[in-house]
Design a protein around this motif. Sequence first.
Motif, PDB file in Angstrom:
ATOM      1  N   UNK A   1      38.305  31.383  54.388  1.00  0.00           N
ATOM      2  CA  UNK A   1      39.356  31.977  53.546  1.00  0.00           C
ATOM      3  C   UNK A   1      38.742  32.971  52.566  1.00  0.00           C
ATOM      4  N   UNK A   2      37.677  32.547  51.881  1.00  0.00           N
ATOM      5  CA  UNK A   2      37.052  33.408  50.881  1.00  0.00           C
ATOM      6  C   UNK A   2      36.402  34.642  51.512  1.00  0.00           C
ATOM      7  N   UNK A   3      35.924  34.487  52.747  1.00  0.00           N
ATOM      8  CA  UNK A   3      35.313  35.606  53.453  1.00  0.00           C
ATOM      9  C   UNK A   3      36.312  36.744  53.655  1.00  0.00           C
ATOM     10  N   UNK A   4      37.597  36.402  53.718  1.00  0.00           N
ATOM     11  CA  UNK A   4      38.632  37.400  53.997  1.00  0.00           C
ATOM     12  C   UNK A   4      39.341  37.876  52.730  1.00  0.00           C
ATOM     13  N   UNK A   5      38.797  37.551  51.554  1.00  0.00           N
ATOM     14  CA  UNK A   5      39.369  38.030  50.302  1.00  0.00           C
ATOM     15  C   UNK A   5      38.526  39.202  49.780  1.00  0.00           C
ATOM     16  N   UNK A   6      38.893  39.704  48.602  1.00  0.00           N
ATOM     17  CA  UNK A   6      38.121  40.783  47.965  1.00  0.00           C
ATOM     18  C   UNK A   6      36.987  40.214  47.119  1.00  0.00           C
ATOM     19  N   UNK A   7      36.572  38.984  47.441  1.00  0.00           N
ATOM     20  CA  UNK A   7      35.567  38.302  46.631  1.00  0.00           C
ATOM     21  C   UNK A   7      34.272  39.108  46.536  1.00  0.00           C
ATOM     22  N   UNK A   8      33.821  39.697  47.657  1.00  0.00           N
ATOM     23  CA  UNK A   8      32.529  40.386  47.664  1.00  0.00           C
ATOM     24  C   UNK A   8      32.518  41.566  46.696  1.00  0.00           C
ATOM     25  N   UNK A   9      33.598  42.370  46.724  1.00  0.00           N
ATOM     26  CA  UNK A   9      33.647  43.515  45.810  1.00  0.00           C
ATOM     27  C   UNK A   9      33.691  43.056  44.359  1.00  0.00           C
ATOM     28  N   UNK A  10      34.476  42.022  44.085  1.00  0.00           N
ATOM     29  CA  UNK A  10      34.575  41.514  42.721  1.00  0.00           C
ATOM     30  C   UNK A  10      33.249  40.923  42.238  1.00  0.00           C
ATOM     31  N   UNK A  11      32.532  40.245  43.150  1.00  0.00           N
ATOM     32  CA  UNK A  11      31.238  39.670  42.772  1.00  0.00           C
ATOM     33  C   UNK A  11      30.265  40.757  42.359  1.00  0.00           C
ATOM     34  N   UNK A  12      30.227  41.865  43.103  1.00  0.00           N
ATOM     35  CA  UNK A  12      29.284  42.939  42.778  1.00  0.00           C
ATOM     36  C   UNK A  12      29.632  43.551  41.425  1.00  0.00           C
ATOM     37  N   UNK A  13      30.909  43.757  41.185  1.00  0.00           N
ATOM     38  CA  UNK A  13      31.332  44.344  39.908  1.00  0.00           C
ATOM     39  C   UNK A  13      30.972  43.426  38.742  1.00  0.00           C
ATOM     40  N   UNK A  14      31.053  42.117  38.974  1.00  0.00           N
ATOM     41  CA  UNK A  14      30.739  41.173  37.908  1.00  0.00           C
ATOM     42  C   UNK A  14      29.253  40.972  37.683  1.00  0.00           C
ATOM     43  N   UNK A  15      28.465  41.038  38.780  1.00  0.00           N
ATOM     44  CA  UNK A  15      27.031  40.765  38.684  1.00  0.00           C
ATOM     45  C   UNK A  15      26.200  41.981  38.285  1.00  0.00           C
ATOM     46  N   UNK A  16      26.567  43.157  38.787  1.00  0.00           N
ATOM     47  CA  UNK A  16      25.728  44.348  38.640  1.00  0.00           C
ATOM     48  C   UNK A  16      25.339  44.662  37.191  1.00  0.00           C
ATOM     49  N   UNK A  17      26.258  44.606  36.231  1.00  0.00           N
ATOM     50  CA  UNK A  17      25.857  44.950  34.859  1.00  0.00           C
ATOM     51  C   UNK A  17      24.766  44.054  34.293  1.00  0.00           C
ATOM     52  N   UNK A  18      24.752  42.779  34.684  1.00  0.00           N
ATOM     53  CA  UNK A  18      23.759  41.842  34.159  1.00  0.00           C
ATOM     54  C   UNK A  18      22.436  41.951  34.903  1.00  0.00           C
TER      55      UNK A  18
ATOM     56  N   UNK B   1      27.668  48.655  27.276  1.00  0.00           N
ATOM     57  CA  UNK B   1      27.638  47.806  26.087  1.00  0.00           C
ATOM     58  C   UNK B   1      27.860  46.349  26.496  1.00  0.00           C
ATOM     59  N   UNK B   2      27.529  45.448  25.578  1.00  0.00           N
ATOM     60  CA  UNK B   2      27.718  44.021  25.849  1.00  0.00           C
ATOM     61  C   UNK B   2      29.184  43.707  26.112  1.00  0.00           C
ATOM     62  N   UNK B   3      30.077  44.384  25.372  1.00  0.00           N
ATOM     63  CA  UNK B   3      31.508  44.167  25.558  1.00  0.00           C
ATOM     64  C   UNK B   3      31.949  44.589  26.967  1.00  0.00           C
ATOM     65  N   UNK B   4      31.393  45.699  27.462  1.00  0.00           N
ATOM     66  CA  UNK B   4      31.734  46.175  28.808  1.00  0.00           C
ATOM     67  C   UNK B   4      31.219  45.213  29.881  1.00  0.00           C
TER      68      UNK B   4
END
Length: 435
Positions: A73-90, A213-216
């Motif tokens: 189920x998760x493989x067929x969601x937008x999880x991968x794109x969201x994960x990259x957006x969340x992880x990349x800044x850190x 920034x940290x807020x971003x």
Amino acid sequence: METLAPIILFLFVLFLLLGTGVWVGLALLGVAFVGMELFTSRPAGDAMITVIWAASSSWTLTALPLFIWMGEILYRTRLSEDMFRGLAPWMARLPGGLLHTNVVGCTVFAAVSGSSAATLTTVGKMSVPELRKRDYPEKMVIGTLAGAATLGLMIPPSLTLIVYGVTINESITKLFMAGILPGLVLAGLFMGYIAVYAKVSKNYKPQPEPQMTFREKLANSRFLLPVIALIIVVIGSMYTGLATATEAAALGVIGSLALAAGQGSLTWKTFGESLMGATRTSAMVALILAGAAFLSLSMGFTGLPRALAAWIADMQLSRFELLMALLVFYIVIGCFLDGISSVVLTMAVVEPMVRAAGIDAIWFGIFVVVVVEMAQITPPIGFNLFVLQGMTRHEMTYIARAALPMFALMVVMVFILIAFPELATWLPENMRTRP
């Protein structure tokens, strides 16, 4: 040795069937049937029916198709794109930059998937195009992804650990807990290698990421919240004793359906595709387990496991020597069999000698999974290599060379486990359990 004839026969029939392209599960059933017919007086058909039913009607085994479905189920969601957006800044400010998203992304997705192939495909779709766009070294992009994707076999919910637990009748929940710390340590080794490589390599010159920034960064992290919440529900419910592995798997399926619906990616098409994908994978694993159960019974009637265990005992190997012999053994057979097949095919013989040597069965499960992980990135049958070849269009030899440092780090992880067994035993010994 009087059991030499059964050994030769079992091996001959097994490799004959596997060599002709017969499915692994059917090959195991065939070997067991021949052994029962030639070396016992019990009717092979009756025995096969009885043992397959007993092996298949396990409540614990119900967790397997549920966790597989959750990952589908998760493989067929937008999880991968969201994960990259969340992880990349850190990750951008760490030594090695965004390459760490391969490792951290695989670690996170492994905690909701349980499948090495699903982890590799999902995180690869996310990271490979982005890292190439930023001029990261191709060999490091491929190598770190190949190695980190194997974490899907260790970090709960792990399909291989479910199969191992069912095969030797150990607690699935305790095995899941045992895999957490070693999985995180292995991920740390991968990230350490990336950091060192980035510092010493003269060719490591990726494009710098824009300052945030940290807020971003916090704002982008909201994309990770749904999957983090799902991990907490699934693993937390088992660790606190609120749910068994099967109940946690059911919670995971409900949570992943809710996540997909919230993202707007849950349609009748994706629902049907996830269900059929889970059904195909579950049927394959169930057939392998049925064959392994019948093979174990057949071997038991011939006395082969006891004879081999006694033979090993007569050699008077120390605990370390036995583990080194098993390390080499599993690496070799892992070159020709997938992880689940390697586990179920060998446990009938390996389990008695391991228990006789006083090795903790929960700890040994993690040891086996680490070694089986290596098989995912070793030619000629390394499954992750085939997935990466289809994804990147590189030659198999190129991908295997890129993954070689990750293989070496897994060998290091084996010795860390031997030196510090508490990594795998501390959590299971200190967790609450449901009766």
